[in-house]
Write a protein that holds these residues in place. Sequence first.
Motif, PDB file in Angstrom:
ATOM      1  N   THR A   1      18.234  28.084  36.534  1.00  0.00           N
ATOM      2  CA  THR A   1      16.996  28.492  35.862  1.00  0.00           C
ATOM      3  C   THR A   1      16.111  27.265  35.734  1.00  0.00           C
ATOM      4  N   PHE A   2      14.823  27.386  36.105  1.00  0.00           N
ATOM      5  CA  PHE A   2      13.886  26.304  35.823  1.00  0.00           C
ATOM      6  C   PHE A   2      13.334  26.536  34.425  1.00  0.00           C
ATOM      7  N   PRO A   3      13.025  25.474  33.703  1.00  0.00           N
ATOM      8  CA  PRO A   3      12.470  25.663  32.362  1.00  0.00           C
ATOM      9  C   PRO A   3      11.130  26.403  32.415  1.00  0.00           C
TER      10      PRO A   3
ATOM     11  N   ALA B   1      11.007  31.074  31.131  1.00  0.00           N
ATOM     12  CA  ALA B   1      12.091  30.670  32.043  1.00  0.00           C
ATOM     13  C   ALA B   1      12.758  31.939  32.558  1.00  0.00           C
ATOM     14  N   ARG B   2      13.080  31.951  33.854  1.00  0.00           N
ATOM     15  CA  ARG B   2      13.830  33.121  34.348  1.00  0.00           C
ATOM     16  C   ARG B   2      14.841  32.620  35.371  1.00  0.00           C
ATOM     17  N   ALA B   3      15.955  33.340  35.421  1.00  0.00           N
ATOM     18  CA  ALA B   3      17.039  32.890  36.295  1.00  0.00           C
ATOM     19  C   ALA B   3      16.650  33.134  37.746  1.00  0.00           C
ATOM     20  N   LEU B   4      16.610  32.052  38.528  1.00  0.00           N
ATOM     21  CA  LEU B   4      16.375  32.201  39.976  1.00  0.00           C
ATOM     22  C   LEU B   4      17.666  32.691  40.628  1.00  0.00           C
ATOM     23  N   TYR B   5      18.786  32.103  40.182  1.00  0.00           N
ATOM     24  CA  TYR B   5      20.102  32.468  40.734  1.00  0.00           C
ATOM     25  C   TYR B   5      21.030  32.857  39.598  1.00  0.00           C
TER      26      TYR B   5
ATOM     27  N   PRO C   1      11.474  36.336  50.863  1.00  0.00           N
ATOM     28  CA  PRO C   1      10.072  36.193  50.479  1.00  0.00           C
ATOM     29  C   PRO C   1       9.748  34.814  49.910  1.00  0.00           C
ATOM     30  N   SER C   2       8.469  34.474  49.999  1.00  0.00           N
ATOM     31  CA  SER C   2       7.971  33.205  49.503  1.00  0.00           C
ATOM     32  C   SER C   2       8.230  33.077  48.001  1.00  0.00           C
ATOM     33  N   GLY C   3       8.628  31.904  47.577  1.00  0.00           N
ATOM     34  CA  GLY C   3       8.803  31.645  46.149  1.00  0.00           C
ATOM     35  C   GLY C   3      10.096  32.186  45.572  1.00  0.00           C
ATOM     36  N   LEU C   4      10.985  32.677  46.444  1.00  0.00           N
ATOM     37  CA  LEU C   4      12.228  33.290  45.959  1.00  0.00           C
ATOM     38  C   LEU C   4      13.226  32.233  45.468  1.00  0.00           C
ATOM     39  N   GLY C   5      13.281  31.108  46.162  1.00  0.00           N
ATOM     40  CA  GLY C   5      14.239  30.069  45.750  1.00  0.00           C
ATOM     41  C   GLY C   5      15.039  29.501  46.907  1.00  0.00           C
ATOM     42  N   LYS C   6      14.502  29.606  48.136  1.00  0.00           N
ATOM     43  CA  LYS C   6      15.259  29.133  49.309  1.00  0.00           C
ATOM     44  C   LYS C   6      15.306  27.596  49.340  1.00  0.00           C
ATOM     45  N   THR C   7      14.155  26.970  49.083  1.00  0.00           N
ATOM     46  CA  THR C   7      14.128  25.500  49.054  1.00  0.00           C
ATOM     47  C   THR C   7      15.015  24.989  47.924  1.00  0.00           C
ATOM     48  N   THR C   8      14.980  25.687  46.791  1.00  0.00           N
ATOM     49  CA  THR C   8      15.828  25.303  45.658  1.00  0.00           C
ATOM     50  C   THR C   8      17.296  25.344  46.078  1.00  0.00           C
ATOM     51  N   LEU C   9      17.677  26.332  46.860  1.00  0.00           N
ATOM     52  CA  LEU C   9      19.063  26.440  47.320  1.00  0.00           C
ATOM     53  C   LEU C   9      19.430  25.235  48.196  1.00  0.00           C
TER      54      LEU C   9
ATOM     55  N   PHE D   1      12.592  18.712  56.519  1.00  0.00           N
ATOM     56  CA  PHE D   1      11.677  19.398  55.598  1.00  0.00           C
ATOM     57  C   PHE D   1      10.558  20.116  56.346  1.00  0.00           C
ATOM     58  N   GLN D   2       9.752  20.850  55.548  1.00  0.00           N
ATOM     59  CA  GLN D   2       8.596  21.552  56.144  1.00  0.00           C
ATOM     60  C   GLN D   2       7.614  20.575  56.775  1.00  0.00           C
ATOM     61  N   SER D   3       7.386  19.435  56.124  1.00  0.00           N
ATOM     62  CA  SER D   3       6.530  18.424  56.754  1.00  0.00           C
ATOM     63  C   SER D   3       7.461  17.330  57.287  1.00  0.00           C
TER      64      SER D   3
ATOM     65  N   THR E   1      13.665  30.114  57.182  1.00  0.00           N
ATOM     66  CA  THR E   1      12.458  30.484  57.930  1.00  0.00           C
ATOM     67  C   THR E   1      11.861  31.769  57.374  1.00  0.00           C
ATOM     68  N   HIS E   2      10.563  31.974  57.635  1.00  0.00           N
ATOM     69  CA  HIS E   2       9.935  33.250  57.297  1.00  0.00           C
ATOM     70  C   HIS E   2       9.861  34.139  58.529  1.00  0.00           C
ATOM     71  N   ASP E   3      10.313  33.598  59.661  1.00  0.00           N
ATOM     72  CA  ASP E   3      10.025  34.222  60.947  1.00  0.00           C
ATOM     73  C   ASP E   3      11.320  34.860  61.495  1.00  0.00           C
TER      74      ASP E   3
HETATM   75  N1  LIG Z   1      10.773  21.786  39.808  1.00  0.00           N
HETATM   76  C1  LIG Z   1      10.437  23.027  39.474  1.00  0.00           C
HETATM   77  N2  LIG Z   1      10.131  23.364  38.198  1.00  0.00           N
HETATM   78  C2  LIG Z   1       9.819  24.643  37.865  1.00  0.00           C
HETATM   79  N3  LIG Z   1       9.769  25.672  38.737  1.00  0.00           N
HETATM   80  C3  LIG Z   1      10.045  25.382  40.024  1.00  0.00           C
HETATM   81  C4  LIG Z   1      10.396  24.055  40.462  1.00  0.00           C
HETATM   82  N4  LIG Z   1      10.635  24.091  41.808  1.00  0.00           N
HETATM   83  C5  LIG Z   1      10.449  25.378  42.187  1.00  0.00           C
HETATM   84  N5  LIG Z   1      10.092  26.136  41.125  1.00  0.00           N
HETATM   85  C6  LIG Z   1       9.840  27.583  41.145  1.00  0.00           C
HETATM   86  O1  LIG Z   1      11.034  28.216  41.600  1.00  0.00           O
HETATM   87  C7  LIG Z   1      10.718  29.290  42.470  1.00  0.00           C
HETATM   88  C8  LIG Z   1      11.420  29.106  43.799  1.00  0.00           C
HETATM   89  O2  LIG Z   1      10.841  28.019  44.505  1.00  0.00           O
HETATM   90  P1  LIG Z   1      11.314  27.614  45.984  1.00  0.00           P
HETATM   91  O3  LIG Z   1      10.408  26.531  46.461  1.00  0.00           O
HETATM   92  O4  LIG Z   1      12.764  27.339  45.970  1.00  0.00           O
HETATM   93  O5  LIG Z   1      11.037  28.974  46.770  1.00  0.00           O
HETATM   94  P2  LIG Z   1      11.055  29.255  48.349  1.00  0.00           P
HETATM   95  O6  LIG Z   1      11.812  30.533  48.533  1.00  0.00           O
HETATM   96  O7  LIG Z   1      11.549  28.057  49.076  1.00  0.00           O
HETATM   97  O8  LIG Z   1       9.521  29.500  48.639  1.00  0.00           O
HETATM   98  P3  LIG Z   1       8.677  29.253  50.013  1.00  0.00           P
HETATM   99  O9  LIG Z   1       9.250  30.199  50.996  1.00  0.00           O
HETATM  100  O10 LIG Z   1       7.283  29.608  49.589  1.00  0.00           O
HETATM  101  O11 LIG Z   1       8.852  27.812  50.387  1.00  0.00           O
HETATM  102  C9  LIG Z   1       9.209  29.331  42.573  1.00  0.00           C
HETATM  103  O12 LIG Z   1       8.736  30.304  41.686  1.00  0.00           O
HETATM  104  C10 LIG Z   1       8.785  27.953  42.164  1.00  0.00           C
HETATM  105  O13 LIG Z   1       7.512  27.983  41.555  1.00  0.00           O
END
Ligand SMILES: Nc1ncnc2c1ncn2[C@@H]1O[C@H](COP(=O)(O)OP(=O)(O)OP(=O)(O)O)[C@@H](O)[C@H]1O
Length: 247
Positions: free
Chosen positions: A15-17, A24-28, A46-54, A83-85, A189-191
């Motif tokens: 969960t991010f604060p 705050a909501r549980a991503l995982y 989908p975008s913003g789901l939490g893949k990069t966080t994983l 990374f993406q860039s 990937t999104h593709d």
């Molecule tokens: N350091 C952080 N603090 C608070 N919230 C964060 C932080 N990093 C990511 N988030 C939130 O956590 C969620 C998941 O982010 P993440 O970047 O992991 O998604 P993603 O699936 O990789 O998205 P995308 O496909 O757009 O790259 C998003 O709502 C993002 O705003």
Amino acid sequence: MAAVTGVTIEIEEKTFPAARGAPARALYRDFRLELADQSFVALLGPSGLGKTTLLNMIAGVDRGFEGRITFSRGPDPRIAYVFQSPRLLPWRTVLQNVLLPLPPGADSLNRARSVLRDMGLGDAEEVYPERLSLGMQRRVALARAFALEPELLLMDEPFVSLDEANASRLRDLLAELIEARPTTVLFVTHDSHEAVRLADRVVVLGGPPVRVVRDVRVELSREGRLAAGEVERVRGTVLGAGPTVAA
Ligand SMILES: Nc1ncnc2c1ncn2[C@@H]1O[C@H](COP(=O)(O)OP(=O)(O)OP(=O)(O)O)[C@@H](O)[C@H]1O
């Protein structure tokens, strides 16, 4: 042959604060995924789901979660992260950028040069990144990852914002690199085309909290991956025509 590791990902809670008024909501929550040694797994979602966080949790960059990441070959494997860039240092040459994560010494220099040569970048060793196109910069980022001889390679949309011809060339190059230098790959990937062309398994994520919606094996030969009809057939399953995995 270089060492390769499998991975078991168990996230009890991430969960991010709360920020800017958003609660705050549980991503995982109670998420589990296993990657076999030497598998190539594409993650779609989908975008913003939490893949990069994983990826950050697997890489050890983000340790703020409940759960565990276990590597089949033991702790602290060599992990490369693309990374993406491209994230190249502009004041360092191509060769210096590739050497950056490697220990100093002749072995590293030989390895960096050999990967650059194999990737058609032998003549660009002394060039600074800003002189290169985005496609070439991404190629250098790939070279830097493979020079590390990773046991696990994490890739976060590494070919995004390239035109299709360039992205396609880089996908072919990645497939060749993996054939010559086997490793386990987790590729975000999104593709869905890209996922089916590259991976031997496509995991579709939904949520939040993140869960596996579909888990599809891609059993295509190298030629099959280039045949539009074959790719479309598997894409159909990836996009929802196949069985759904219970959450
Ligand atoms: N350091 C952080 N603090 C608070 N919230 C964060 C932080 N990093 C990511 N988030 C939130 O956590 C969620 C998941 O982010 P993440 O970047 O992991 O998604 P993603 O699936 O990789 O998205 P995308 O496909 O757009 O790259 C998003 O709502 C993002 O705003």
